[in-house]
Design an enzyme around this catalytic site. Structure first.
Site, PDB file in Angstrom:
ATOM      1  N   ASP A  93      12.351   1.852  -6.394  1.00  0.00           N
ATOM      2  CA  ASP A  93      12.709   3.252  -6.734  1.00  0.00           C
ATOM      3  C   ASP A  93      14.214   3.597  -6.672  1.00  0.00           C
ATOM      4  O   ASP A  93      14.972   3.003  -5.728  1.00  0.00           O
ATOM      5  CB  ASP A  93      11.652   3.792  -7.038  1.00  0.00           C
ATOM      6  CG  ASP A  93      11.392   4.444  -5.459  1.00  0.00           C
ATOM      7  OD1 ASP A  93      12.437   4.468  -4.468  1.00  0.00           O
ATOM      8  OD2 ASP A  93      10.550   5.210  -4.778  1.00  0.00           O
ATOM      9  N   ASP A 267       2.793   1.555 -11.260  1.00  0.00           N
ATOM     10  CA  ASP A 267       2.307   1.354  -9.300  1.00  0.00           C
ATOM     11  C   ASP A 267       1.883   2.867  -8.653  1.00  0.00           C
ATOM     12  O   ASP A 267       2.774   3.808  -9.474  1.00  0.00           O
ATOM     13  CB  ASP A 267       4.041   1.596  -8.124  1.00  0.00           C
ATOM     14  CG  ASP A 267       4.691   2.619  -8.193  1.00  0.00           C
ATOM     15  OD1 ASP A 267       4.783   3.220  -7.341  1.00  0.00           O
ATOM     16  OD2 ASP A 267       5.083   3.140  -9.848  1.00  0.00           O
ATOM     17  N   CYS A 305     -17.936  -7.353  -5.844  1.00  0.00           N
ATOM     18  CA  CYS A 305     -16.572  -7.693  -5.536  1.00  0.00           C
ATOM     19  C   CYS A 305     -16.043  -9.085  -5.206  1.00  0.00           C
ATOM     20  O   CYS A 305     -17.393  -9.461  -3.810  1.00  0.00           O
ATOM     21  CB  CYS A 305     -15.270  -7.157  -5.189  1.00  0.00           C
ATOM     22  SG  CYS A 305     -14.636  -6.898  -4.179  1.00  0.00           S
ATOM     23  N   CYS A 307     -13.412 -10.309  -2.750  1.00  0.00           N
ATOM     24  CA  CYS A 307     -12.642  -9.673  -2.009  1.00  0.00           C
ATOM     25  C   CYS A 307     -13.361 -10.313  -0.785  1.00  0.00           C
ATOM     26  O   CYS A 307     -14.019 -10.525  -0.251  1.00  0.00           O
ATOM     27  CB  CYS A 307     -11.875  -8.583  -2.019  1.00  0.00           C
ATOM     28  SG  CYS A 307     -13.054  -7.241  -1.415  1.00  0.00           S
ATOM     29  N   CYS A 310     -15.508  -7.610   1.007  1.00  0.00           N
ATOM     30  CA  CYS A 310     -16.592  -7.999   0.840  1.00  0.00           C
ATOM     31  C   CYS A 310     -17.517  -9.050   0.929  1.00  0.00           C
ATOM     32  O   CYS A 310     -18.617  -8.921   0.541  1.00  0.00           O
ATOM     33  CB  CYS A 310     -16.704  -7.443  -0.530  1.00  0.00           C
ATOM     34  SG  CYS A 310     -15.922  -5.562  -1.546  1.00  0.00           S
ATOM     35  N   HIS A 336      -9.044  -4.359  -0.150  1.00  0.00           N
ATOM     36  CA  HIS A 336     -10.447  -3.892  -0.835  1.00  0.00           C
ATOM     37  C   HIS A 336      -9.907  -3.485  -2.192  1.00  0.00           C
ATOM     38  O   HIS A 336     -10.103  -3.988  -3.185  1.00  0.00           O
ATOM     39  CB  HIS A 336     -11.703  -3.134  -1.086  1.00  0.00           C
ATOM     40  CG  HIS A 336     -12.428  -3.295  -1.539  1.00  0.00           C
ATOM     41  ND1 HIS A 336     -13.511  -3.935  -2.090  1.00  0.00           N
ATOM     42  CD2 HIS A 336     -13.016  -1.844  -2.578  1.00  0.00           C
ATOM     43  CE1 HIS A 336     -14.027  -3.418  -3.105  1.00  0.00           C
ATOM     44  NE2 HIS A 336     -14.254  -2.212  -3.446  1.00  0.00           N
TER      45      HIS A 336
END
Length: 378
Positions: A93, A267, A305, A307, A310, A336
């Site tokens: 940015d 974002d 989930c 991931c 998890c 997560h």
């Protein structure tokens, strides 16, 4: 041209775009969510973990890297990619938002902004030319033009003069940009909630032929319905053959609603920031794992989930870590949350591919509880 957008498909239900953005450091599919790595790091995450969860582009902050360690050090290291060992795409940015949000003492002039360093208090000056120099030194794939970030709400007259200044600054950014062959510079459309001013801003910036365009000045305190209304009349003003980026948006409902309105890139610090408070995004809504009721809950944060967090750790263990202020707890919740949003965007892309994003939105909002009165949001 450093940045190229490829439109793959348009969803017949909603008009959402499935696309791909090509950069000097690889391509990424859109709509996409970009994890925020303010100081050349996504807090608590290794670059390898970001790749593992499907991130192909991250965002870093011009203002903060200018102050620490300094753009000259990053340039000496071979640029941001080399400095932080990230071989995917990077967007930086312009630093404008931080100047306006972090500095209580600032003076906006035509040449740029005089303000005080939020860390040391020393006097600093940032201009379109300086913002381009810093980003050229950082070597990001996508750079952002230096714009004025007006407050919300702002009067029509204030916003009009702000939009006109942003357009003049955009021209100066293009003139000062030294690496157009390998860094794409995006213009930022401002104008608050005023349709006429958004049209004026879009007209000015599109005439300058940037390789991509962002929508700024949203997710700054306005209600969700106002943001969606502004997107309804702003995204059609943006070129169809270039990426469209909605700055600072990261709640699951707004990602879906933004994609439906033709946005390609998003974002936000939201998933990483709330993770450090023990707040998790799950398939059934918000879960605050630090709450006492999870002290003996040995199930995962989210049953649905897949991931790393998890699959391997319980709510009880993560609650213990966060209550004890252990960094590993923040790492697990951050992993997560980022995984959740990146997988959500994968689902959004698949829904567009199957011409059913409207149906997906309805089912997701129902499961997430967004349709209930007084629903808890982030």
């Amino acid at each position: 041209m450093a940045i190229k957008y490829e439109l793959i498909k348009t969803d017949k239900q909603t008009g959402a775009r499935l696309g791909r953005v090509h950069t000097p450091h690889g391509s990424f599919d859109t709509p996409t969510f970009m994890p925020v790595g303010t100081l050349a790091t996504v807090k608590t995450m290794a670059p390898e973990e970001l790749k593992e969860m499907g991130a192909n582009i991250i965002l870093s902050n011009t203002y903060h890297l200018w102050l620490r360690p300094g753009e000259d050090i990053v340039e000496e290291a071979g640029g941001l990619h080399s400095f932080m060992n990230w071989d995917g795409s990077i967007l930086t940015d312009s630093g404008g938002f931080q100047v306006f949000s972090l500095s209580k003492l600032r003076d906006i002039q035509e040449e740029g902004v005089h303000f005080r360093n939020h860390i040391s208090g020393e006097k600093l000056f940032l201009s379109p030319e300086k913002a381009m120099h810093i980003q050229n030194s950082l070597g990001s794939d996508i750079m952002m033009a230096f714009d004025e970030c007006p407050p919300y709400p702002a009067s029509y007259d204030y916003m009009k003069s702000s939009v006109e200044r942003t357009s003049r600054w955009a021209e100066r950014c293009l003139e000062a940009h030294k690496r157009p062959h390998d860094q794409g510079l995006f213009g930022i459309i401002q104008g608050g909630e005023y349709e006429e001013l958004r049209r004026q801003s879009a007209r000015d910036l599109v005439s300058l032929d940037f390789p991509g365009y962002a929508i700024g000045g949203l997710s700054v305190g306005e209600p969700k319905d106002v943001m969606n209304r502004v997107l309804d009349f702003t995204t059609p003003l943006m070129p169809e053959n270039k990426p469209r980026y909605l700055m600072g948006v990261g709640s699951p409902d707004s990602l879906i609603d933004g994609a439906i309105r033709g946005v390609d890139m998003f974002d936000c610090v939201l998933p990483t920031r709330i993770a450090r408070n023990g707040t998790c995004m799950t398939s059934k809504g918000r879960l605050v794992v630090r709450n006492a009721k999870y002290a003996r809950d040995f199930g995962p944060i989210d049953d649905a989930c897949t991931c790393h967090t998890c699959r391997n750790y319980s709510r009880a263990y993560i609650r213990h870590l966060i209550k004890a202020n252990e960094t590993f707890g923040f790492r697990l919740t951050t992993y997560h949350n980022l995984h959740f949003l990146l997988k959500l965007m994968e689902q959004v892309r698949e829904a567009i591919r199957q011409d059913r994003l409207g149906d997906f939105r309805e089912a997701f909002f129902e499961q997430y509880g967004f349709n209930k009165p007084n629903a808890k949001n982030f």
